[in-house]
Scaffold this motif. Structure first.
Motif, short mmCIF file in Angstrom:
data_model
loop_
_atom_site.label_atom_id
_atom_site.label_comp_id
_atom_site.label_asym_id
_atom_site.label_seq_id
_atom_site.Cartn_x
_atom_site.Cartn_y
_atom_site.Cartn_z
N SER A 213 0.83 -1.21 0.00
CA SER A 213 0.00 0.00 0.00
C SER A 213 0.85 1.26 0.00
O SER A 213 0.55 2.24 -0.69
CB SER A 213 -0.92 0.01 1.22
N ALA A 214 1.92 1.23 0.76
CA ALA A 214 2.82 2.38 0.82
C ALA A 214 3.51 2.60 -0.53
O ALA A 214 3.74 3.74 -0.94
CB ALA A 214 3.84 2.21 1.93
N ILE A 215 3.85 1.51 -1.22
CA ILE A 215 4.43 1.65 -2.56
C ILE A 215 3.42 2.31 -3.50
O ILE A 215 3.77 3.21 -4.29
CB ILE A 215 4.87 0.28 -3.11
N ALA A 216 2.17 1.87 -3.43
CA ALA A 216 1.12 2.48 -4.27
C ALA A 216 0.98 3.96 -3.96
O ALA A 216 0.76 4.77 -4.87
CB ALA A 216 -0.20 1.75 -4.05
N CYS A 217 1.13 4.33 -2.70
CA CYS A 217 1.05 5.74 -2.33
C CYS A 217 2.16 6.54 -3.02
O CYS A 217 1.92 7.64 -3.54
CB CYS A 217 1.16 5.90 -0.81
N GLY A 218 3.36 5.99 -3.00
CA GLY A 218 4.47 6.68 -3.64
C GLY A 218 4.26 6.84 -5.14
O GLY A 218 4.52 7.91 -5.70
N LEU A 219 3.77 5.79 -5.79
CA LEU A 219 3.50 5.87 -7.23
C LEU A 219 2.42 6.90 -7.52
O LEU A 219 2.50 7.64 -8.51
CB LEU A 219 3.10 4.50 -7.75
N ALA A 220 1.40 6.95 -6.66
CA ALA A 220 0.32 7.93 -6.85
C ALA A 220 0.84 9.37 -6.76
O ALA A 220 0.34 10.27 -7.43
CB ALA A 220 -0.78 7.71 -5.81
N LYS A 221 1.86 9.56 -5.94
CA LYS A 221 2.45 10.89 -5.76
C LYS A 221 3.40 11.25 -6.90
O LYS A 221 3.93 12.38 -6.92
CB LYS A 221 3.20 10.96 -4.44
N GLY A 222 3.66 10.31 -7.80
CA GLY A 222 4.53 10.60 -8.93
C GLY A 222 5.96 10.14 -8.76
O GLY A 222 6.82 10.45 -9.59
N MET A 223 6.25 9.40 -7.69
CA MET A 223 7.60 8.88 -7.49
C MET A 223 7.89 7.79 -8.52
O MET A 223 6.99 7.09 -8.97
CB MET A 223 7.73 8.25 -6.09
N ASP A 224 9.16 7.64 -8.89
CA ASP A 224 9.53 6.48 -9.68
C ASP A 224 9.49 5.26 -8.77
O ASP A 224 9.39 5.37 -7.55
CB ASP A 224 10.90 6.66 -10.32
N LEU A 225 9.56 4.07 -9.37
CA LEU A 225 9.35 2.85 -8.60
C LEU A 225 10.38 2.68 -7.49
O LEU A 225 10.02 2.34 -6.36
CB LEU A 225 9.38 1.63 -9.54
N GLU A 226 11.65 2.92 -7.78
CA GLU A 226 12.67 2.72 -6.76
C GLU A 226 12.48 3.68 -5.59
O GLU A 226 12.63 3.30 -4.42
CB GLU A 226 14.06 2.90 -7.38
N THR A 227 12.14 4.91 -5.87
CA THR A 227 11.90 5.88 -4.80
C THR A 227 10.68 5.50 -3.98
O THR A 227 10.68 5.62 -2.75
CB THR A 227 11.72 7.29 -5.39
N ALA A 228 9.63 5.02 -4.66
CA ALA A 228 8.42 4.60 -3.96
C ALA A 228 8.70 3.43 -3.03
O ALA A 228 8.18 3.36 -1.91
CB ALA A 228 7.33 4.24 -4.97
N ILE A 229 9.53 2.49 -3.49
CA ILE A 229 9.87 1.34 -2.65
C ILE A 229 10.67 1.77 -1.44
O ILE A 229 10.41 1.34 -0.31
CB ILE A 229 10.65 0.29 -3.47
N GLN A 230 11.66 2.63 -1.63
CA GLN A 230 12.47 3.08 -0.50
C GLN A 230 11.62 3.84 0.52
O GLN A 230 11.76 3.65 1.73
CB GLN A 230 13.62 3.96 -0.98
N SER A 231 10.74 4.70 0.03
CA SER A 231 9.84 5.44 0.92
C SER A 231 8.95 4.48 1.71
O SER A 231 8.73 4.66 2.91
CB SER A 231 8.98 6.41 0.10
N ALA A 232 8.45 3.44 1.03
CA ALA A 232 7.59 2.47 1.69
C ALA A 232 8.35 1.68 2.75
O ALA A 232 7.84 1.41 3.84
CB ALA A 232 6.98 1.52 0.65
N LYS A 233 9.59 1.28 2.43
CA LYS A 233 10.38 0.55 3.41
C LYS A 233 10.68 1.41 4.64
O LYS A 233 10.65 0.92 5.77
CB LYS A 233 11.70 0.07 2.77
#
Length: 264
Positions: A213-233
């Motif tokens: 869910s946190a990865i999806a949040c990052g993608l929704a905000k316009g992050m690239d996949l790697e950034t979204a994953i790091q933010s989620a972790k």
């Protein structure tokens, strides 16, 4: 405000499923929406019952969402049967859904089976090819790749097999005695390790739901996949470090750690 839709089962104890997803999205500044695939009777000690919605009713839920508040990302969690997976795939394709994250939930933290045998092939053929990323843990990656995963090299092999077969990025989640908390991303024939901190906390109920869910949040905000994953972790690490203690079994993590601590 960015919006994310979670398509998953309900957890009445609040640690996993729809409830965990909504808490995660709220804590990450996202407007959360949900389409419920099943009601479960579960708590921190296990799952005692599952009652699915009908494919027709799930389709109605998805129609209601996409025709009114179009989601910037979609997280798909527990979907226990092939007919439900098929209607989800049909609707996501019809509405041209974007930023799809699939968490192939097969077994709960407590060890309860959450996926019918006929649903695995439906996941493979219908949902995985639509995903930006799928997020299997070690046991799930072993099932999907068909190989035993005993070490980091096996994680790489499994992620490559899955990614090439379904044409999507694969985040193979660590743990399960294979490594510490390091996750492996396979994407476009490249590998990237996301180093994680091993936290001595047995209360991990809903961790996989929360991460996806946190990865999806990052993608929704316009992050690239790697950034979204790091933010989620980083978010999940904080939730584990909070050391919330609830329930008699594998308790939930503290989804609200990043906002509640500032308001006490």
């Amino acid at each position: 405000m960015k919006t994310v839709l979670t398509v998953a089962g309900s957890d009445p104890s609040g640690g996993a499923g729809i409830q965990a997803d909504i808490k995660t999205m709220t804590a990450n500044g996202i407007y959360a929406m949900s389409a419920i695939t099943a009601l479960t009777a579960q708590n921190t000690t296990g799952v005692s019952g599952i009652m699915e919605v009908t494919p027709e009713f799930l389709g109605m839920q998805l129609d209601s969402i996409f025709t009114d508040i179009y989601p910037d990302a979609v997280k798909i969690g527990m979907v226990s049967s092939a007919p439900l997976i098929e209607i989800i795939a049909e609707k996501l394709k019809y509405y041209n859904a974007r930023n799809i994250v699939v968490d192939p939930v097969m077994v709960s933290t407590s060890g309860s089976k959450l996926l019918q045998d006929n649903a695995i092939e439906a996941l493979r053929s219908k949902l995985f090819p639509m995903a930006v990323v799928i997020t299997p843990n070690i046991p799930e990656a072993s099932i999907l790749s068909g190989i035993s995963i005993e070490n980091r090299e096996d994680m790489i092999k499994a992620a490559e097999i899955i990614g090439k077969q379904f044409g999507c990025a694969v985040l193979c989640k660590g743990g399960h005695s294979v490594n510490d908390a390091d996750d492996l991303l396979y994407c476009d024939n490249r590998y990237k390790w996301f180093r994680g901190e091993r936290i001595n906390n047995k209360n991990t109920h809903g961790t996989g739901c929360t991460l996806s869910s946190a990865i999806a949040c990052g993608l929704a905000k316009g992050m690239d996949l790697e950034t979204a994953i790091q933010s989620a972790k980083d978010y999940v690490t904080g939730a584990l470090k909070s050391m919330l203690k609830l329930g008699k079994g594998n308790g939930p993590i503290d989804h609200m750690w990043n906002i509640c601590k500032n308001n006490i």
